[in-house]
Enzyme design. Structure first.
Site, short mmCIF file in Angstrom:
data_model
loop_
_atom_site.label_atom_id
_atom_site.label_comp_id
_atom_site.label_asym_id
_atom_site.label_seq_id
_atom_site.Cartn_x
_atom_site.Cartn_y
_atom_site.Cartn_z
N LYS A 1 79.18 35.43 28.36
CA LYS A 1 80.33 34.28 28.85
C LYS A 1 79.95 33.00 28.78
CE LYS A 1 83.07 38.09 30.79
NZ LYS A 1 83.42 38.84 32.08
N ASP B 1 91.17 35.64 33.90
CA ASP B 1 91.32 36.84 33.76
C ASP B 1 92.67 37.36 33.53
OD1 ASP B 1 88.76 38.10 33.16
OD2 ASP B 1 88.16 38.05 35.41
N GLN C 1 83.15 38.39 38.15
CA GLN C 1 82.63 39.43 37.24
C GLN C 1 82.79 40.92 38.20
OE1 GLN C 1 81.75 39.35 33.86
NE2 GLN C 1 81.95 41.70 34.34
#
Length: 282
Positions: free
Chosen positions: A53, A120, A97
């Site tokens: 990422k 997200d 995460q």
């Protein structure tokens, strides 16, 4: 033989387009778009995801801030970091995460992220907006699947779509996105009866159940579009939720694993970060 939907290639196109938009943003607003990534603990898979990422963020010209906290961090320590990033005006998006270490309350920590920085698309406010058809940030994986379908110019209007899996981060938002595209949508799960028969009706079949090679040839309608969201580690390497070799001769379109939905998820995370930055400026 079906057409393979190359997620790697589509994701690269998304990132290359973003590169241009990110440069224009910087020119217009005099600052870099910034994504903060928080990793708690030393889960090897999470470390790889975070590295990928960060690499992708830098590729498109965004700034990435990386915070690695030890496994035994307290809920208060993680919460304080999220609160500080939430109030930092230079940060456009915050990504925590998952999974977090077991002693931490995932929902509690995610809820500290402001909706406008939720890249997200997991927060209740953004999920609710998706349900209501309002502008929102959509969970990256289903967002990526939709882009894959659109990149192949697949007409979704009036089609029967079946989603296998009802998770909050893939199955449910995927169903909402397909509904928004005017599909007739069925969600299947572990308690669904006559699963094979239902899947056989699908013009578009999305498998997101987390079981290796679960979707077999006898579950797929001739010429259907089959999208495989699953990533399962087996003795023979990575495989999806679809028995690719058996299904590829029946489907009209199919996404592979690896090289399908995976690269799209990271590309759409960056797209979401750009969207969040633009909304904050406007």
């Amino acid at each position: 033989m079906s057409k393979i939907i190359d997620g790697k290639l589509i994701a690269q196109n998304v990132k290359d387009n973003l590169k241009v938009k990110v440069a224009e943003f910087e020119k217009e607003y005099g600052r870099k778009i910034t994504l903060a990534v928080v990793l708690v603990g030393e889960n090897p898979a999470s470390q790889v995801y975070v590295k990928n990422k960060i690499r992708a963020t830098e590729y498109v010209g965004m700034k990435s801030l990386s915070f690695n906290l030890p496994e035994n961090s307290t809920e208060n320590e993680v919460s304080e970091l999220i609160k500080s990033l939430s109030s930092d005006n230079s940060v456009d998006g915050i990504l925590v995460q998952l999974p977090l270490p077991k002693h931490l309350d995932e929902n509690k920590i995610l809820a500290l992220i402001p909706a406008e920085k939720d890249v997200d698309g997991f927060l209740a406010e953004n999920v609710g907006n998706l349900m209501l058809g309002l502008p929102t940030t959509v969970a990256c994986t289903p967002f990526g699947v939709l882009q894959m379908l659109k990149s192949e110019n697949i007409d979704l209007v009036g089609k029967n779509a079946v989603v296998i899996g009802r998770s909050n981060i893939v199955g449910k938002p995927m169903a909402m996105l397909l509904l928004k595209e005017n599909c007739t949508v069925t969600i299947c799960h572990s308690k669904t009866q006559n699963l094979k028969e239902i899947c056989k009706t699908a013009d578009v079949l999305v498998a997101a159940i987390g079981r290796p090679k679960f979707v077999t040839a006898d579950m797929v309608k001739e010429g259907a579009v089959v999208i495989d969201v699953g990533i399962n580690r087996t003795e023979n390497g990575l495989v999806g939720d679809v028995d690719f070799d058996a299904v590829k001769d029946i489907a009209g379109y199919i996404s592979p694993v690896p090289g399908g939905v995976g690269p799209m998820t990271i590309a759409m995370l960056l797209e979401n970060t750009y969207i969040c930055a633009k909304r904050r400026e406007n």
